[in-house]
Design a protein around this motif. Structure first.
Motif, PDB file in Angstrom:
ATOM      1  N   ALA A   1       3.419  -2.662   6.332  1.00  0.00           N
ATOM      2  CA  ALA A   1       4.004  -3.745   5.530  1.00  0.00           C
ATOM      3  C   ALA A   1       4.365  -4.933   6.408  1.00  0.00           C
ATOM      4  O   ALA A   1       4.167  -6.097   6.021  1.00  0.00           O
ATOM      5  CB  ALA A   1       5.242  -3.236   4.792  1.00  0.00           C
ATOM      6  N   GLN A   2       4.868  -4.637   7.604  1.00  0.00           N
ATOM      7  CA  GLN A   2       5.204  -5.711   8.544  1.00  0.00           C
ATOM      8  C   GLN A   2       3.951  -6.464   8.969  1.00  0.00           C
ATOM      9  O   GLN A   2       3.947  -7.695   9.059  1.00  0.00           O
ATOM     10  CB  GLN A   2       5.905  -5.123   9.775  1.00  0.00           C
ATOM     11  N   ASP A   3       2.865  -5.699   9.200  1.00  0.00           N
ATOM     12  CA  ASP A   3       1.594  -6.323   9.571  1.00  0.00           C
ATOM     13  C   ASP A   3       1.107  -7.259   8.474  1.00  0.00           C
ATOM     14  O   ASP A   3       0.605  -8.354   8.731  1.00  0.00           O
ATOM     15  CB  ASP A   3       0.531  -5.251   9.842  1.00  0.00           C
ATOM     16  N   ASP A   4       1.262  -6.787   7.217  1.00  0.00           N
ATOM     17  CA  ASP A   4       0.846  -7.620   6.082  1.00  0.00           C
ATOM     18  C   ASP A   4       1.673  -8.905   6.026  1.00  0.00           C
ATOM     19  O   ASP A   4       1.151  -9.991   5.761  1.00  0.00           O
ATOM     20  CB  ASP A   4       1.000  -6.837   4.771  1.00  0.00           C
ATOM     21  N   ARG A   5       2.968  -8.750   6.256  1.00  0.00           N
ATOM     22  CA  ARG A   5       3.842  -9.929   6.217  1.00  0.00           C
ATOM     23  C   ARG A   5       3.488 -10.919   7.319  1.00  0.00           C
ATOM     24  O   ARG A   5       3.589 -12.120   7.164  1.00  0.00           O
ATOM     25  CB  ARG A   5       5.315  -9.496   6.350  1.00  0.00           C
TER      26      ARG A   5
END
Length: 410
Positions: free
Chosen positions: A391-395
């Motif tokens: 999710a952090q990577d997506d953000r």
């Protein structure tokens, strides 16, 4: 610093040297379950007692334990099937492309990684309907709450199931009558090596179900039958032909106590690359990863995600002769008994790696820790999935493959 001031205490009700020696080498002090412990390596029954409403036990921030309260949602054979079926339907309702169906009812293009399975006696009529579509097929019966090959048998005729059902209703068999079974289509075309059937035992560590954080132990192995595979009716009851469980095979005349009928996953991979090619081998291991991740996602929403918990599951996977992996079952307490020298080394490394991964950098259990281990702490584990990192990577709008997903087995 703090690790020097605080003496980590542990308790275990499993008399296994691979566990105790790993605690002792860290300088930890053993205490009883009634004492002030930090790390509890417990059997399932002890966890059930700790988490029961009657016990009223509340763990503090410096305590962790090696089972989730309702781990059985993944490890009971009937509940695993129920949760995977529900997961498929949920994805279908959401319109997810992952739930795309093939021709025919109940057939899935991507989520077809467990054999067709029914729970008996509840699903008896549905089973009979499926059986009559291919009456020449073989089915395998397993008691839902047992392990190590106990109570398993194969059938290829409906009359044999009716006989079992009649015996199960017999009041002289009270234990059998209370036991529910799963009946699954038997994988009749397993990949053979040296003419013998085998399965994979893989260890999967979960530190959180929401967000899902899963790791795969690098040193998995294959478990071989001691007798060459034979589908004839005469061998239908010969468990040395059909069941790969070491607890079964070690009693056979052909059992080799030096290698224990085991082959490392690394050597299996080399064998497949040399006989089937690197491309199809890579695809197989990617499909195994897919199978594990989606079985975990299937139970993540119903699992009690207690931050004091982690769990190492034993995944049993059979590969058919088309190099398709099938998830057979998941074990909550995979055996830590060592049958060979290599087995002891492997299981010692397994426990050592688990302890390193589930603890914060200072080595003190702390549920407030974000459960993001360093690369060194992961030791012999590969990251399968970390939804938090993904999710952090997506953000962060990262390009390419998300860092929260493994690339090792892709």
């Amino acid at each position: 610093m703090w690790a020097d001031i605080m003496k980590v205490t542990y308790c275990t009700d499993m008399d296994k040297s691979v566990i105790v020696h790993n605690f002792e080498k860290r300088g930890w002090m053993q205490v009883g379950p009634e004492d002030d412990w930090n790390f509890y390596w417990a059997v399932i029954q002890s966890c059930r007692s700790i988490f029961s409403v009657e016990a009223g036990y509340r763990m503090n921030d410096n305590q962790i334990i090696n089972h989730f309260p309702n781990h059985y949602e993944l490890t009971r054979k009937d509940l695993l099937v129920k949760n995977i079926k529900r997961y498929r339907k949920d994805l279908e309702r959401e319109g997810s492309p992952i739930a795309e169906r093939m021709d025919g009812p109940g057939k899935y293009l991507y989520l077809d990684f467990i054999p067709i399975t029914f729970v008996l006696p509840a699903d008896y009529n549905m089973f009979v309907e499926e059986y009559r579509k291919s009456p020449q097929s073989t089915w395998i019966m397993k008691p839902c709450g047992k392990s190590q090959g106990t109570g398993i048998f194969l059938i290829n005729k409906l009359s044999k199931l009716r006989k079992w059902s009649k015996e199960a209703r017999n009041p002289l068999n009270p234990n059998l009558s209370k036991e529910s079974y799963v009946i699954s289509r038997y994988v009749e075309n397993p990949l053979l090596i040296g003419g013998k059937k085998f399965d994979l035992r893989l260890y999967v560590l979960i530190t959180s179900f929401r967000p899902l954080k899963a790791y795969l132990f690098k040193l998995g192995f294959c478990r071989f039958c001691t007798v060459k595979y034979d589908t004839s009716v005469q061998e239908l009851d010969n468990m040395y032909v059909h069941l790969t469980n070491v607890s079964v095979q070690k009693h056979g005349d052909e059992y080799n106590s030096l290698h224990g009928g085991k082959l490392s996953v690394q050597n299996l991979r080399l064998y497949l690359e040399s006989t089937r090619g690197k491309c199809v081998t890579e695809k197989l291991f990617a499909n195994i990863t897919w199978c594990i991740i989606h079985s975990l996602k299937a139970v993540a929403t119903v699992m009690a995600n207690d931050r004091h918990c982690f769990e190492c599951y034993g995944y049993d996977i059979i590969i058919d002769n088309k190099l398709k992996p099938w998830l057979i079952e998941v074990n909550a307490s995979p055996s830590l008994t060592s049958t060979t020298v290599n087995d002891r080394i492997l299981k010692y490394k397994l426990i050592d790696s688990i302890i390193s991964l589930v603890l914060p950098p200072d080595g003190i259990p702390d549920v407030r820790w974000n459960k993001c281990p360093t690369q060194d702490a992961m030791a012999n584990f590969d990251l399968l999935l970390d939804e938090e990192l993904a999710a952090q990577d997506d953000r962060d709008n990262c390009n390419g493959k998300p860092k929260g997903l493994t690339s090792k087995w892709k």
